[in-house]
Design an enzyme around this catalytic site. Structure first.
Site, short mmCIF file in Angstrom:
data_model
loop_
_atom_site.label_atom_id
_atom_site.label_comp_id
_atom_site.label_asym_id
_atom_site.label_seq_id
_atom_site.Cartn_x
_atom_site.Cartn_y
_atom_site.Cartn_z
N LYS A 1 -34.10 -8.14 35.20
CA LYS A 1 -34.45 -9.57 35.15
C LYS A 1 -35.93 -9.84 34.85
O LYS A 1 -36.33 -9.77 33.71
CB LYS A 1 -33.97 -10.26 36.43
CG LYS A 1 -32.43 -10.06 36.62
CD LYS A 1 -31.80 -11.10 37.46
CE LYS A 1 -30.37 -10.78 37.84
NZ LYS A 1 -29.34 -11.31 37.00
N TYR B 1 -23.83 -7.05 44.86
CA TYR B 1 -23.39 -6.72 43.50
C TYR B 1 -24.47 -5.88 42.86
O TYR B 1 -25.66 -6.23 42.94
CB TYR B 1 -23.17 -8.01 42.71
CG TYR B 1 -22.80 -7.84 41.26
CD1 TYR B 1 -21.54 -7.36 40.89
CD2 TYR B 1 -23.71 -8.18 40.25
CE1 TYR B 1 -21.20 -7.23 39.55
CE2 TYR B 1 -23.37 -8.05 38.91
CZ TYR B 1 -22.11 -7.58 38.56
OH TYR B 1 -21.78 -7.45 37.24
N ASP C 1 -31.64 -2.39 45.42
CA ASP C 1 -31.35 -3.07 44.16
C ASP C 1 -32.26 -4.30 44.11
O ASP C 1 -31.95 -5.33 44.72
CB ASP C 1 -29.87 -3.45 44.10
CG ASP C 1 -29.51 -4.11 42.79
OD1 ASP C 1 -30.41 -4.71 42.16
OD2 ASP C 1 -28.33 -4.06 42.40
#
Ligand code: HOZ
Length: 424
Positions: free
Chosen positions: A267, A144, A239
Protein backbone atom coordinates in the site's frame (compact mmCIF):
# COMPACT_ATOMS: atom_id res chain seq x y z
CA UNK A 1 -27.97 10.94 -8.46
CA UNK A 2 -27.46 9.86 -12.07
CA UNK A 3 -25.49 6.61 -12.32
CA UNK A 4 -26.40 5.65 -15.89
CA UNK A 5 -22.85 5.35 -17.18
CA UNK A 6 -21.70 3.29 -14.20
CA UNK A 7 -24.66 0.97 -14.72
CA UNK A 8 -23.85 0.57 -18.41
CA UNK A 9 -20.19 -0.12 -17.71
CA UNK A 10 -21.07 -2.56 -14.96
CA UNK A 11 -23.39 -4.47 -17.30
CA UNK A 12 -20.57 -4.73 -19.86
CA UNK A 13 -17.99 -5.63 -17.24
CA UNK A 14 -20.08 -8.44 -15.79
CA UNK A 15 -19.99 -10.25 -19.13
CA UNK A 16 -16.21 -10.02 -19.27
CA UNK A 17 -14.80 -10.01 -15.75
CA UNK A 18 -16.00 -12.21 -12.85
CA UNK A 19 -18.57 -10.16 -10.96
CA UNK A 20 -17.61 -7.19 -13.15
CA UNK A 21 -14.67 -6.29 -10.94
CA UNK A 22 -10.99 -7.09 -10.64
CA UNK A 23 -11.12 -7.53 -6.88
CA UNK A 24 -14.21 -8.78 -5.03
CA UNK A 25 -14.20 -5.97 -2.44
CA UNK A 26 -15.16 -3.47 -5.17
CA UNK A 27 -18.35 -5.24 -6.19
CA UNK A 28 -20.97 -3.78 -3.78
CA UNK A 29 -22.15 -7.39 -3.34
CA UNK A 30 -22.99 -7.04 0.34
CA UNK A 31 -24.54 -3.59 0.08
CA UNK A 32 -26.33 -3.97 -3.27
CA UNK A 33 -26.44 -1.46 -6.10
CA UNK A 34 -23.99 -0.57 -8.81
CA UNK A 35 -20.30 -0.02 -8.14
CA UNK A 36 -19.30 3.44 -9.23
CA UNK A 37 -16.88 3.40 -12.15
CA UNK A 38 -14.23 6.00 -11.47
CA UNK A 39 -13.35 8.69 -13.96
CA UNK A 40 -10.62 10.31 -11.91
CA UNK A 41 -9.34 11.14 -8.46
CA UNK A 42 -8.94 14.70 -7.24
CA UNK A 43 -7.27 15.26 -3.88
CA UNK A 44 -9.46 13.45 -1.36
CA UNK A 45 -12.32 13.14 -3.85
CA UNK A 46 -13.33 10.53 -6.40
CA UNK A 47 -15.27 11.55 -9.48
CA UNK A 48 -17.28 8.85 -11.21
CA UNK A 49 -18.02 8.48 -14.92
CA UNK A 50 -21.40 10.19 -14.44
CA UNK A 51 -19.69 13.22 -12.94
CA UNK A 52 -20.70 12.51 -9.31
CA UNK A 53 -18.15 13.62 -6.73
CA UNK A 54 -17.49 11.73 -3.51
CA UNK A 55 -15.30 12.29 -0.48
CA UNK A 56 -13.05 9.25 -0.71
CA UNK A 57 -12.54 7.32 2.53
CA UNK A 58 -11.12 4.25 0.77
CA UNK A 59 -8.02 5.85 -0.72
CA UNK A 60 -7.45 2.83 -2.96
CA UNK A 61 -7.82 0.65 0.19
CA UNK A 62 -5.03 2.42 2.03
CA UNK A 63 -2.16 3.53 -0.20
CA UNK A 64 -3.27 7.11 -0.86
CA UNK A 65 -2.09 8.74 2.35
CA UNK A 66 -1.38 11.94 0.40
CA UNK A 67 -4.59 11.77 -1.62
CA UNK A 68 -4.98 11.29 -5.36
CA UNK A 69 -2.23 12.38 -7.74
CA UNK A 70 0.14 14.07 -5.28
CA UNK A 71 2.50 16.30 -7.27
CA UNK A 72 5.70 14.57 -6.10
CA UNK A 73 4.39 11.22 -7.37
CA UNK A 74 3.37 12.64 -10.73
CA UNK A 75 6.80 14.26 -11.04
CA UNK A 76 8.60 11.02 -10.12
CA UNK A 77 6.57 9.07 -12.65
CA UNK A 78 7.31 11.60 -15.39
CA UNK A 79 11.02 11.20 -14.74
CA UNK A 80 10.82 7.43 -14.94
CA UNK A 81 8.87 7.48 -18.18
CA UNK A 82 11.96 9.01 -19.75
CA UNK A 83 14.13 6.03 -18.85
CA UNK A 84 11.84 3.00 -19.16
CA UNK A 85 9.10 1.15 -17.33
CA UNK A 86 10.75 -2.16 -16.53
CA UNK A 87 14.19 -3.64 -16.92
CA UNK A 88 14.20 -6.97 -15.11
CA UNK A 89 17.59 -5.82 -13.86
CA UNK A 90 18.52 -3.89 -10.72
CA UNK A 91 18.37 -0.09 -10.50
CA UNK A 92 19.71 2.48 -8.07
CA UNK A 93 16.16 3.43 -7.06
CA UNK A 94 15.54 -0.01 -5.58
CA UNK A 95 18.55 0.43 -3.34
CA UNK A 96 17.22 3.82 -2.27
CA UNK A 97 13.76 2.46 -1.45
CA UNK A 98 15.30 -0.41 0.51
CA UNK A 99 17.39 2.15 2.42
CA UNK A 100 14.28 4.19 3.26
CA UNK A 101 12.35 1.19 4.54
CA UNK A 102 15.26 -0.15 6.56
CA UNK A 103 16.00 3.23 8.11
CA UNK A 104 12.36 3.61 9.13
CA UNK A 105 11.56 0.18 10.53
CA UNK A 106 13.74 -1.01 13.41
CA UNK A 107 13.13 -4.76 12.90
CA UNK A 108 14.08 -4.64 9.23
CA UNK A 109 17.73 -4.88 8.16
CA UNK A 110 17.07 -6.35 4.73
CA UNK A 111 14.09 -6.18 2.47
CA UNK A 112 12.89 -7.83 -0.75
CA UNK A 113 10.55 -5.91 -3.05
CA UNK A 114 7.56 -7.73 -4.55
CA UNK A 115 4.39 -6.62 -6.31
CA UNK A 116 1.45 -7.09 -3.96
CA UNK A 117 0.65 -7.56 -0.31
CA UNK A 118 -0.36 -11.13 -1.09
CA UNK A 119 3.10 -11.86 -2.45
CA UNK A 120 4.73 -10.22 0.54
CA UNK A 121 2.77 -12.27 3.09
CA UNK A 122 3.13 -15.48 1.09
CA UNK A 123 6.88 -15.03 0.77
CA UNK A 124 7.36 -14.08 4.41
CA UNK A 125 5.45 -17.19 5.43
CA UNK A 126 7.71 -19.29 3.22
CA UNK A 127 10.74 -17.75 4.89
CA UNK A 128 9.35 -18.64 8.32
CA UNK A 129 8.73 -22.21 7.22
CA UNK A 130 12.07 -22.48 5.47
CA UNK A 131 14.03 -21.27 8.48
CA UNK A 132 12.18 -23.29 11.12
CA UNK A 133 11.59 -26.41 9.03
CA UNK A 134 8.02 -26.37 10.40
CA UNK A 135 4.71 -26.27 8.51
CA UNK A 136 2.04 -24.80 10.79
CA UNK A 137 0.95 -21.17 11.01
CA UNK A 138 -1.18 -19.40 13.57
CA UNK A 139 -3.36 -16.63 12.18
CA UNK A 140 -6.31 -14.74 13.61
CA UNK A 141 -9.97 -14.89 12.62
CA UNK A 142 -10.92 -11.88 10.54
CA UNK A 143 -7.33 -10.97 9.70
CA UNK A 144 -6.52 -11.03 6.02
CA UNK A 145 -3.07 -11.54 4.55
CA UNK A 146 -3.90 -11.47 0.86
CA UNK A 147 -5.22 -14.45 -1.06
CA UNK A 148 -2.41 -16.79 0.01
CA UNK A 149 -3.79 -20.37 -0.09
CA UNK A 150 -3.14 -21.35 3.48
CA UNK A 151 -3.99 -17.93 4.93
CA UNK A 152 -7.53 -17.75 3.56
CA UNK A 153 -8.83 -19.75 6.52
CA UNK A 154 -11.43 -17.64 8.36
CA UNK A 155 -10.05 -14.57 6.64
CA UNK A 156 -11.36 -11.02 6.73
CA UNK A 157 -11.79 -8.47 3.95
CA UNK A 158 -13.75 -9.76 0.94
CA UNK A 159 -14.22 -13.19 2.51
CA UNK A 160 -15.82 -11.68 5.61
CA UNK A 161 -17.91 -9.41 3.41
CA UNK A 162 -19.14 -12.23 1.22
CA UNK A 163 -19.54 -14.70 4.10
CA UNK A 164 -16.94 -17.12 2.71
CA UNK A 165 -15.12 -18.74 5.63
CA UNK A 166 -12.72 -20.86 3.58
CA UNK A 167 -12.07 -20.41 -0.12
CA UNK A 168 -12.85 -23.19 -2.59
CA UNK A 169 -9.76 -24.29 -4.47
CA UNK A 170 -7.48 -24.42 -1.46
CA UNK A 171 -6.33 -28.00 -0.94
CA UNK A 172 -7.44 -29.34 2.43
CA UNK A 173 -3.87 -30.19 3.32
CA UNK A 174 -2.88 -26.50 2.87
CA UNK A 175 -5.76 -25.24 5.03
CA UNK A 176 -4.80 -27.81 7.65
CA UNK A 177 -1.47 -26.08 8.11
CA UNK A 178 -3.31 -23.05 9.51
CA UNK A 179 -4.56 -22.66 13.05
CA UNK A 180 -7.03 -19.79 13.16
CA UNK A 181 -7.62 -18.23 16.58
CA UNK A 182 -9.57 -15.28 17.99
CA UNK A 183 -7.82 -11.91 17.68
CA UNK A 184 -6.72 -10.25 20.91
CA UNK A 185 -6.62 -13.44 22.99
CA UNK A 186 -3.33 -14.92 24.13
CA UNK A 187 -4.52 -18.07 25.92
CA UNK A 188 -5.58 -19.87 22.74
CA UNK A 189 -2.19 -19.06 21.21
CA UNK A 190 -0.39 -20.52 24.20
CA UNK A 191 -2.59 -23.63 24.07
CA UNK A 192 -1.90 -24.05 20.34
CA UNK A 193 1.85 -23.95 20.97
CA UNK A 194 1.40 -26.59 23.66
CA UNK A 195 -0.78 -28.81 21.46
CA UNK A 196 1.69 -28.64 18.54
CA UNK A 197 5.16 -28.59 20.11
CA UNK A 198 7.94 -27.80 17.64
CA UNK A 199 5.50 -27.59 14.71
CA UNK A 200 4.47 -23.94 14.49
CA UNK A 201 6.64 -21.93 12.09
CA UNK A 202 4.97 -18.61 12.36
CA UNK A 203 2.37 -16.41 14.01
CA UNK A 204 0.97 -14.02 11.40
CA UNK A 205 -0.94 -11.00 12.64
CA UNK A 206 -2.17 -7.60 11.54
CA UNK A 207 -0.77 -5.54 14.46
CA UNK A 208 -3.82 -3.32 14.03
CA UNK A 209 -6.50 -5.30 12.26
CA UNK A 210 -7.95 -3.49 9.26
CA UNK A 211 -9.60 -6.28 7.35
CA UNK A 212 -12.51 -6.97 9.70
CA UNK A 213 -12.94 -3.26 10.19
CA UNK A 214 -10.39 -1.43 12.27
CA UNK A 215 -9.59 -3.24 15.52
CA UNK A 216 -6.65 -2.20 17.71
CA UNK A 217 -4.62 -4.74 19.64
CA UNK A 218 -5.56 -4.90 23.31
CA UNK A 219 -2.74 -3.92 25.66
CA UNK A 220 -0.30 -6.81 25.97
CA UNK A 221 -1.56 -8.77 22.95
CA UNK A 222 1.33 -8.01 20.60
CA UNK A 223 3.88 -8.23 23.42
CA UNK A 224 2.41 -11.60 24.40
CA UNK A 225 2.68 -12.90 20.84
CA UNK A 226 6.30 -11.75 20.78
CA UNK A 227 7.07 -13.65 23.99
CA UNK A 228 5.28 -16.81 22.91
CA UNK A 229 7.04 -16.87 19.54
CA UNK A 230 10.44 -16.38 21.16
CA UNK A 231 9.68 -19.03 23.75
CA UNK A 232 8.61 -21.63 21.18
CA UNK A 233 11.07 -20.89 18.38
CA UNK A 234 8.44 -19.56 15.97
CA UNK A 235 8.77 -16.40 13.88
CA UNK A 236 6.45 -13.48 14.47
CA UNK A 237 5.15 -12.00 11.21
CA UNK A 238 3.56 -8.57 11.29
CA UNK A 239 1.37 -7.90 8.30
CA UNK A 240 1.88 -4.15 8.01
CA UNK A 241 0.49 -3.92 4.50
CA UNK A 242 -2.15 -1.49 5.78
CA UNK A 243 -0.39 -0.05 8.81
CA UNK A 244 3.18 0.34 7.50
CA UNK A 245 4.11 4.00 6.97
CA UNK A 246 0.49 4.90 7.77
CA UNK A 247 0.09 4.68 11.54
CA UNK A 248 3.62 5.98 11.96
CA UNK A 249 6.59 6.27 9.62
CA UNK A 250 7.99 3.07 11.16
CA UNK A 251 4.58 1.39 11.15
CA UNK A 252 2.54 -0.17 13.94
CA UNK A 253 5.65 -1.84 15.32
CA UNK A 254 7.15 1.51 16.30
CA UNK A 255 3.79 2.68 17.64
CA UNK A 256 3.45 -0.34 19.92
CA UNK A 257 7.16 -0.97 20.48
CA UNK A 258 7.09 -4.64 19.50
CA UNK A 259 9.69 -6.12 17.15
CA UNK A 260 8.51 -8.86 14.81
CA UNK A 261 10.91 -11.23 13.01
CA UNK A 262 9.32 -10.60 9.65
CA UNK A 263 7.20 -7.78 8.27
CA UNK A 264 5.04 -7.57 5.15
CA UNK A 265 4.55 -4.12 3.61
CA UNK A 266 2.40 -2.83 0.77
CA UNK A 267 0.00 0.00 0.00
CA UNK A 268 1.68 3.28 1.19
CA UNK A 269 5.17 2.12 0.13
CA UNK A 270 4.03 2.15 -3.51
CA UNK A 271 2.46 5.61 -3.57
CA UNK A 272 -0.56 4.14 -5.37
CA UNK A 273 1.40 1.88 -7.71
CA UNK A 274 1.67 -1.88 -7.34
CA UNK A 275 4.49 -2.69 -4.99
CA UNK A 276 4.98 -4.51 -1.70
CA UNK A 277 7.89 -5.85 0.31
CA UNK A 278 8.88 -8.21 3.05
CA UNK A 279 11.79 -7.87 5.38
CA UNK A 280 13.45 -8.84 8.61
CA UNK A 281 16.86 -9.12 10.17
CA UNK A 282 19.85 -9.66 7.89
CA UNK A 283 20.14 -13.17 9.30
CA UNK A 284 16.52 -14.06 8.56
CA UNK A 285 16.60 -12.52 5.07
CA UNK A 286 19.89 -14.24 4.20
CA UNK A 287 17.86 -17.43 3.73
CA UNK A 288 16.18 -15.90 0.66
CA UNK A 289 17.50 -16.87 -2.79
CA UNK A 290 19.99 -16.20 -4.25
CA UNK A 291 21.68 -15.77 -0.84
CA UNK A 292 19.94 -18.80 0.58
CA UNK A 293 17.71 -21.76 -0.24
CA UNK A 294 14.23 -20.18 0.04
CA UNK A 295 13.08 -19.32 -3.46
CA UNK A 296 11.03 -16.28 -4.36
CA UNK A 297 11.17 -14.21 -7.57
CA UNK A 298 9.30 -11.76 -9.83
CA UNK A 299 9.63 -10.28 -13.33
CA UNK A 300 8.30 -6.85 -12.38
CA UNK A 301 9.58 -6.79 -8.80
CA UNK A 302 11.18 -3.45 -8.01
CA UNK A 303 9.99 -1.97 -11.29
CA UNK A 304 11.06 1.66 -11.60
CA UNK A 305 7.57 3.17 -11.83
CA UNK A 306 6.34 1.75 -8.54
CA UNK A 307 9.67 2.21 -6.80
CA UNK A 308 9.88 5.87 -7.79
CA UNK A 309 6.30 6.61 -6.74
CA UNK A 310 6.89 4.89 -3.41
CA UNK A 311 10.17 6.69 -2.83
CA UNK A 312 8.56 10.04 -3.55
CA UNK A 313 5.82 9.39 -0.97
CA UNK A 314 8.14 8.02 1.71
CA UNK A 315 10.58 10.91 1.32
CA UNK A 316 7.73 13.38 1.56
CA UNK A 317 6.38 11.71 4.71
CA UNK A 318 9.85 11.65 6.26
CA UNK A 319 10.38 15.32 5.51
CA UNK A 320 6.93 16.21 6.90
CA UNK A 321 6.37 14.15 10.04
CA UNK A 322 3.62 16.59 11.02
CA UNK A 323 1.44 14.86 8.42
CA UNK A 324 0.96 11.97 10.83
CA UNK A 325 -0.37 14.31 13.53
CA UNK A 326 -2.56 16.04 10.99
CA UNK A 327 -4.23 12.89 9.63
CA UNK A 328 -4.62 11.45 13.13
CA UNK A 329 -6.32 14.67 14.28
CA UNK A 330 -8.56 14.71 11.23
CA UNK A 331 -9.58 11.12 11.87
CA UNK A 332 -10.16 11.90 15.55
CA UNK A 333 -12.44 14.77 14.55
CA UNK A 334 -14.33 12.51 12.15
CA UNK A 335 -14.91 9.80 14.72
CA UNK A 336 -15.52 11.88 17.88
CA UNK A 337 -18.91 11.50 19.61
CA UNK A 338 -20.52 9.04 17.20
CA UNK A 339 -24.31 8.71 17.10
CA UNK A 340 -25.85 6.17 19.46
CA UNK A 341 -25.81 2.71 17.88
CA UNK A 342 -22.31 3.18 16.49
CA UNK A 343 -19.13 1.83 18.01
CA UNK A 344 -16.19 3.67 16.54
CA UNK A 345 -12.75 2.15 16.41
CA UNK A 346 -9.86 4.35 15.38
CA UNK A 347 -6.12 4.01 15.34
CA UNK A 348 -4.36 7.00 13.83
CA UNK A 349 -5.83 7.60 10.40
CA UNK A 350 -7.66 4.25 10.20
CA UNK A 351 -11.24 3.93 11.42
CA UNK A 352 -14.49 1.98 11.24
CA UNK A 353 -18.03 2.89 12.19
CA UNK A 354 -19.35 -0.44 13.52
CA UNK A 355 -23.14 -0.57 13.70
CA UNK A 356 -23.29 -2.31 17.05
CA UNK A 357 -23.68 -1.28 20.66
CA UNK A 358 -20.87 -3.45 21.94
CA UNK A 359 -17.11 -2.95 21.91
CA UNK A 360 -15.48 -4.51 18.85
CA UNK A 361 -12.30 -6.35 19.78
CA UNK A 362 -12.33 -9.37 17.46
CA UNK A 363 -14.17 -10.97 14.56
CA UNK A 364 -16.96 -12.36 16.76
CA UNK A 365 -17.78 -8.91 18.12
CA UNK A 366 -17.45 -7.35 14.64
CA UNK A 367 -20.05 -9.82 13.47
CA UNK A 368 -22.59 -8.47 15.99
CA UNK A 369 -23.00 -5.49 13.64
CA UNK A 370 -26.32 -4.88 11.98
CA UNK A 371 -25.24 -5.46 8.38
CA UNK A 372 -28.72 -4.70 7.02
CA UNK A 373 -28.50 -1.28 8.61
CA UNK A 374 -24.99 -0.89 7.24
CA UNK A 375 -26.38 -1.32 3.71
CA UNK A 376 -28.74 1.57 4.32
CA UNK A 377 -25.97 3.67 5.87
CA UNK A 378 -23.63 2.96 2.97
CA UNK A 379 -26.14 4.10 0.36
CA UNK A 380 -27.23 7.09 2.42
CA UNK A 381 -23.62 8.23 2.60
CA UNK A 382 -23.05 7.57 -1.09
CA UNK A 383 -26.13 9.62 -1.94
CA UNK A 384 -24.67 12.40 0.21
CA UNK A 385 -21.39 12.32 -1.73
CA UNK A 386 -19.40 10.16 0.70
CA UNK A 387 -17.65 7.02 -0.42
CA UNK A 388 -17.13 4.54 2.43
CA UNK A 389 -15.88 0.99 1.88
CA UNK A 390 -18.86 -1.04 0.66
CA UNK A 391 -18.57 -3.42 3.60
CA UNK A 392 -18.97 -3.32 7.36
CA UNK A 393 -15.77 -5.36 7.62
CA UNK A 394 -13.27 -2.89 6.18
CA UNK A 395 -11.32 0.07 7.54
CA UNK A 396 -11.63 3.63 6.29
CA UNK A 397 -8.59 5.79 5.62
CA UNK A 398 -7.89 9.50 5.98
CA UNK A 399 -5.47 11.31 3.71
CA UNK A 400 -3.56 14.52 4.30
CA UNK A 401 -6.06 16.26 2.00
CA UNK A 402 -9.16 15.52 4.06
CA UNK A 403 -10.02 18.74 5.86
CA UNK A 404 -12.63 20.41 7.98
CA UNK A 405 -15.17 20.78 5.17
CA UNK A 406 -15.08 17.06 4.38
CA UNK A 407 -15.28 16.06 8.04
CA UNK A 408 -18.24 18.37 8.67
CA UNK A 409 -20.07 17.08 5.60
CA UNK A 410 -19.46 13.48 6.64
CA UNK A 411 -20.50 13.98 10.25
CA UNK A 412 -23.68 15.75 9.20
CA UNK A 413 -24.57 12.96 6.78
CA UNK A 414 -23.95 10.36 9.47
CA UNK A 415 -26.08 12.27 11.95
CA UNK A 416 -28.91 12.74 9.47
CA UNK A 417 -28.89 9.01 8.68
CA UNK A 418 -29.57 8.14 12.30
CA UNK A 419 -32.21 10.86 12.66
CA UNK A 420 -33.88 9.53 9.57
CA UNK A 421 -33.73 5.93 10.91
CA UNK A 422 -35.26 7.02 14.21
CA UNK A 423 -38.09 8.78 12.41
CA UNK A 424 -38.51 5.47 10.57
N1 HOZ B 1 -6.71 -5.26 2.01
C1 HOZ B 1 -7.59 -4.70 1.06
C2 HOZ B 1 -8.99 -4.57 1.59
N2 HOZ B 1 -9.24 -5.13 2.81
C3 HOZ B 1 -7.53 -5.45 -0.19
C4 HOZ B 1 -8.21 -4.76 -1.29
C5 HOZ B 1 -8.67 -5.77 -2.28
O1 HOZ B 1 -8.84 -6.94 -1.92
O2 HOZ B 1 -8.89 -5.36 -3.40
Amino acid sequence: MDTTKSEQLFARAQLLIPGGVNSPVRAFRSVGGTPRFVDHGDGCYLVDVDGNRYIDYIGSWGPLILGHRPPMVIEALREVLEIGTSFGAPTEREVELAEEIIAAVPSVEMVRLVNSGTEAAMSALRVARGITGRDLTIKFEGCYHGHVDSLLVKAGSGLATLGISDSAGVPGCFAETTISLPYNQLDPVEEAFQRHPGQIACVAVEPVAGNMGCIPPLPGFLEGLRDLCSQHGALLLFDEVMTGFRLAYGGAQTLYGVKPDLTAFGKVIGGGLPIAAYGGSAEVMSYVAPSGPIYQAGTLSGNPMAVSAGLAVLRHLKAHPEIYHQIDDTCAALTAHPPSGVTVNRVGSMFTFFLTHQPVVDFASAKTCDTERFKRLFHWMLDHGIYLAPSQFEAGFISSLHGEAEITQTREALQSFFENETRG
